[in-house]
Design a protein around this motif. Structure first.
Motif, PDB file in Angstrom:
ATOM      1  N   ASP A   1       0.823  -1.205   0.000  1.00 43.38           N
ATOM      2  CA  ASP A   1       0.000   0.000   0.000  1.00 43.38           C
ATOM      3  C   ASP A   1       0.863   1.263   0.000  1.00 43.38           C
ATOM      4  OD1 ASP A   1      -2.723   0.160  -0.325  1.00 43.38           O
ATOM      5  OD2 ASP A   1      -3.165   0.559   1.774  1.00 43.38           O
ATOM      6  N   SER A   2       2.045   1.179   0.622  1.00 44.01           N
ATOM      7  CA  SER A   2       2.926   2.344   0.685  1.00 44.01           C
ATOM      8  C   SER A   2       3.495   2.720  -0.680  1.00 44.01           C
ATOM      9  CB  SER A   2       4.082   2.075   1.659  1.00 44.01           C
ATOM     10  OG  SER A   2       3.609   1.897   2.971  1.00 44.01           O
ATOM     11  N   MET A   3       3.391   1.814  -1.644  1.00 44.22           N
ATOM     12  CA  MET A   3       3.905   2.093  -2.980  1.00 44.22           C
ATOM     13  C   MET A   3       3.061   3.131  -3.717  1.00 44.22           C
ATOM     14  SD  MET A   3       6.634   0.237  -3.681  1.00 44.22           S
ATOM     15  CE  MET A   3       7.556  -1.119  -2.933  1.00 44.22           C
ATOM     16  N   TRP A   4       1.768   3.246  -3.364  1.00 44.72           N
ATOM     17  CA  TRP A   4       0.895   4.178  -4.086  1.00 44.72           C
ATOM     18  C   TRP A   4      -0.061   4.933  -3.164  1.00 44.72           C
ATOM     19  CZ3 TRP A   4       0.530  -0.913  -6.692  1.00 44.72           C
ATOM     20  CH2 TRP A   4      -0.187  -1.850  -5.936  1.00 44.72           C
ATOM     21  N   ALA A   5       0.252   4.963  -1.893  1.00 46.25           N
ATOM     22  CA  ALA A   5      -0.572   5.701  -0.935  1.00 46.25           C
ATOM     23  C   ALA A   5      -0.447   7.208  -1.200  1.00 46.25           C
ATOM     24  CB  ALA A   5      -0.148   5.355   0.490  1.00 46.25           C
ATOM     25  N   PRO A   6      -1.318   8.010  -0.585  1.00 45.93           N
ATOM     26  CA  PRO A   6      -1.350   9.448  -0.894  1.00 45.93           C
ATOM     27  C   PRO A   6      -0.031  10.187  -0.702  1.00 45.93           C
ATOM     28  CG  PRO A   6      -3.337   8.821   0.292  1.00 45.93           C
ATOM     29  CD  PRO A   6      -2.446   7.618   0.293  1.00 45.93           C
ATOM     30  N   ARG A   7       0.799   9.773   0.287  1.00 49.65           N
ATOM     31  CA  ARG A   7       2.053  10.485   0.547  1.00 49.65           C
ATOM     32  C   ARG A   7       3.268   9.621   0.198  1.00 49.65           C
ATOM     33  NH1 ARG A   7      -0.948  11.117   5.088  1.00 49.65           N
ATOM     34  NH2 ARG A   7       0.488   9.847   6.331  1.00 49.65           N
ATOM     35  N   ALA A   8       3.124   8.725  -0.729  1.00 45.72           N
ATOM     36  CA  ALA A   8       4.246   7.873  -1.134  1.00 45.72           C
ATOM     37  C   ALA A   8       5.395   8.736  -1.654  1.00 45.72           C
ATOM     38  CB  ALA A   8       3.796   6.892  -2.212  1.00 45.72           C
ATOM     39  N   ASP A   9       6.615   8.403  -1.235  1.00 44.40           N
ATOM     40  CA  ASP A   9       7.796   9.129  -1.699  1.00 44.40           C
ATOM     41  C   ASP A   9       8.955   8.139  -1.823  1.00 44.40           C
ATOM     42  OD1 ASP A   9       9.256   8.898   0.798  1.00 44.40           O
ATOM     43  OD2 ASP A   9       8.125  10.573   1.613  1.00 44.40           O
ATOM     44  N   PRO A  10      10.093   8.548  -2.356  1.00 42.44           N
ATOM     45  CA  PRO A  10      11.197   7.601  -2.576  1.00 42.44           C
ATOM     46  C   PRO A  10      11.687   6.907  -1.309  1.00 42.44           C
ATOM     47  CG  PRO A  10      11.549   9.586  -3.864  1.00 42.44           C
ATOM     48  CD  PRO A  10      10.378   9.869  -2.985  1.00 42.44           C
ATOM     49  N   ILE A  11      11.618   7.579  -0.162  1.00 39.28           N
ATOM     50  CA  ILE A  11      12.063   6.951   1.076  1.00 39.28           C
ATOM     51  C   ILE A  11      11.089   5.850   1.489  1.00 39.28           C
ATOM     52  CG2 ILE A  11      12.556   7.345   3.524  1.00 39.28           C
ATOM     53  CD1 ILE A  11      13.470  10.160   2.748  1.00 39.28           C
ATOM     54  N   ASN A  12       9.805   6.127   1.391  1.00 39.68           N
ATOM     55  CA  ASN A  12       8.799   5.090   1.655  1.00 39.68           C
ATOM     56  C   ASN A  12       9.011   3.880   0.752  1.00 39.68           C
ATOM     57  OD1 ASN A  12       6.325   7.712   1.687  1.00 39.68           O
ATOM     58  ND2 ASN A  12       7.569   7.000   3.387  1.00 39.68           N
ATOM     59  N   LEU A  13       9.286   4.149  -0.523  1.00 41.68           N
ATOM     60  CA  LEU A  13       9.459   3.055  -1.479  1.00 41.68           C
ATOM     61  C   LEU A  13      10.661   2.187  -1.112  1.00 41.68           C
ATOM     62  CD1 LEU A  13       8.758   4.839  -4.907  1.00 41.68           C
ATOM     63  CD2 LEU A  13       7.154   3.712  -3.363  1.00 41.68           C
ATOM     64  N   ALA A  14      11.735   2.830  -0.674  1.00 41.66           N
ATOM     65  CA  ALA A  14      12.927   2.075  -0.281  1.00 41.66           C
ATOM     66  C   ALA A  14      12.653   1.217   0.951  1.00 41.66           C
ATOM     67  CB  ALA A  14      14.081   3.036  -0.014  1.00 41.66           C
ATOM     68  N   LEU A  15      12.009   1.797   1.949  1.00 39.06           N
ATOM     69  CA  LEU A  15      11.674   1.049   3.159  1.00 39.06           C
ATOM     70  C   LEU A  15      10.724  -0.106   2.836  1.00 39.06           C
ATOM     71  CD1 LEU A  15      11.076   4.060   5.579  1.00 39.06           C
ATOM     72  CD2 LEU A  15      12.945   2.417   5.725  1.00 39.06           C
ATOM     73  N   ALA A  16       9.717   0.169   2.021  1.00 37.15           N
ATOM     74  CA  ALA A  16       8.738  -0.859   1.683  1.00 37.15           C
ATOM     75  C   ALA A  16       9.373  -1.998   0.890  1.00 37.15           C
ATOM     76  CB  ALA A  16       7.590  -0.240   0.887  1.00 37.15           C
ATOM     77  N   GLY A  17      10.259  -1.667  -0.026  1.00 35.72           N
ATOM     78  CA  GLY A  17      10.911  -2.710  -0.807  1.00 35.72           C
ATOM     79  C   GLY A  17      11.752  -3.631   0.059  1.00 35.72           C
ATOM     80  N   GLU A  18      12.525  -3.053   0.983  1.00 36.54           N
ATOM     81  CA  GLU A  18      13.327  -3.879   1.889  1.00 36.54           C
ATOM     82  C   GLU A  18      12.428  -4.659   2.849  1.00 36.54           C
ATOM     83  OE1 GLU A  18      16.603  -5.479   4.175  1.00 36.54           O
ATOM     84  OE2 GLU A  18      16.105  -5.051   2.079  1.00 36.54           O
ATOM     85  N   GLY A  19      11.302  -4.058   3.244  1.00 35.95           N
ATOM     86  CA  GLY A  19      10.357  -4.778   4.096  1.00 35.95           C
ATOM     87  C   GLY A  19       9.806  -6.007   3.404  1.00 35.95           C
ATOM     88  N   ILE A  20       9.425  -5.869   2.140  1.00 37.77           N
ATOM     89  CA  ILE A  20       8.914  -7.010   1.369  1.00 37.77           C
ATOM     90  C   ILE A  20       9.970  -8.102   1.272  1.00 37.77           C
ATOM     91  CG2 ILE A  20       8.138  -7.780  -0.911  1.00 37.77           C
ATOM     92  CD1 ILE A  20       6.838  -5.003  -1.251  1.00 37.77           C
TER      93      ILE A  20
END
Length: 351
Positions: free
Chosen positions: A175-194
């Motif tokens: 969800d963090s990949m396309w949530a309203p405030r998604a940004d490059p830092i969120n994407l990096a954290l989410a990718g490593e989380g997955i």
């Protein structure tokens, strides 16, 4: 590249076998002398062990899914009656949610000791349910001051619940990949989380007593929650909040069931996010990678298995349509959400 990113101020202590020691350090640092420990009945013995060295003024064991307003009110009354100056929550998302409900109106500091992969401990999001409607919001008062992570506390968490809870964490990432405030830092954290969850959850499913798997999953769940706290609620979470509030469905299992359907719904319109999820899952495509992981985990498949009636699909779709977040990659219509919910209800393959 241009973005605004908020990082929440919070201490994290991550050490297997050190929960009691680290918890005591955090409570001492707060200067607390009258602690209220919140733990569900199932966690009573664990909470007594972990919090044995604290100045406990009250042990509170009334915990319910989705934090009903009346349950929150009773907890607030107990905190006031015992002149509590700090809260410790030992348990999963419902327990953390109750501590947040108390902090929301009292401002009391929270130290969280999670026993599932729910992730609520790393967010400033609160939720309360009244008259079959779940309301959520954000407030800095509900963010725990510190988290005490101890993977050894999860060794007895049953494999099926571990899988559902872990997939709930994975849903935070997606969800963090396309949530309203998604940004490059969120994407990096989410990718490593997955990636961490992909590694850890199969180890946990194969051997619930495997500490390495538990640590990977817990690390991934924390990253997922941090990404979600910054990015905000996307379509997946809006759907699950409505379903949980309307039908009192189990939180983790609902997220585990709905996730592949939302991923299939949004991925074609979000190619960059799709590639990131696929890479983290070590797969050619995001949907294929998630399907493969879910098959290895024997993941929950159908909402009807958890008590949702087919007659609830249309009213749920109507309620979801009213709270769809802005900027969702795929246009959301009543027909589209209805079809998505029906597939999730019957356990059909995502389309």
């Amino acid at each position: 590249m241009r973005f605004d990113h908020d990082t929440l101020a919070q201490r994290v202590r991550f050490a297997s076998g050190a929960a009691a020691e680290n918890l005591a350090v955090e409570i001492k640092g707060l200067g607390a002398s009258r602690v209220m420990v919140i733990a569900a009945e199932a966690e009573r013995a664990l909470a007594r062990r972990v919090a044995a060295g604290l100045p406990v003024a009250h042990w509170h064991h009334e915990v319910a899914m989705h934090v009903p307003v009346e349950v929150a009110e009773r907890a607030r009354e107990e905190a006031a009656a015992h002149r509590v100056d700090a809260l410790v929550c030992v348990g999963g998302g419902s327990t953390t949610g109750l501590a947040k409900a108390v902090a929301l109106t009292t401002g009391l500091p929270i130290v969280a000791v999670p026993t599932t992969y729910a992730g609520s401990e790393a967010t400033n999001v609160w939720g309360l349910t009244e008259n079959a409607r779940k309301t959520t919001g954000t407030d800095p008062r509900v963010l725990p001051r510190a988290i005490v992570y101890d993977a050894s506390l999860m060794l007895t968490l049953p494999a099926a619940l571990s899988v559902a809870s872990g997939l709930n964490a994975l849903a935070h990432c997606v969800d963090s990949m396309w949530a309203p405030r998604a940004d490059p830092i969120n994407l990096a954290l989410a990718g490593e989380g997955i990636r961490a969850l992909r590694v850890g959850l199969p180890l946990v499913a194969a051997d619930p007593g495997d500490l390495e798997g538990r640590e990977h999953a817990l690390y991934g769940a924390y990253l997922a929650a941090v990404a979600f706290a910054s990015a905000g609620s996307g379509l997946h979470h809006k759907i699950c909040h409505v379903l949980g509030g309307m039908f009192d469905l189990p939180h983790a299992q609902t997220h585990a069931v709905v996730l592949p359907h939302v991923l299939a719904f949004n991925a074609p319109a979000a190619p960059d996010a799709e590639r990131r999820v696929a890479a983290a899952l070590d797969a050619e495509s995001a949907t294929e990678g998630l399907a493969r992981l879910r098959a290895r985990l024997d993941a929950p498949r159908a909402l009807r298995d958890y008590g949702m009636a087919e007659s609830g699909i249309v009213p749920a779709a109507e309620a979801i349509l009213a709270v769809v977040p802005t900027g969702n990659p795929t246009a959301v219509t009543l027909d589209g959400i209805t079809r998505l919910l029906h597939a999730a209800w019957e356990g059909a393959e995502p389309r």
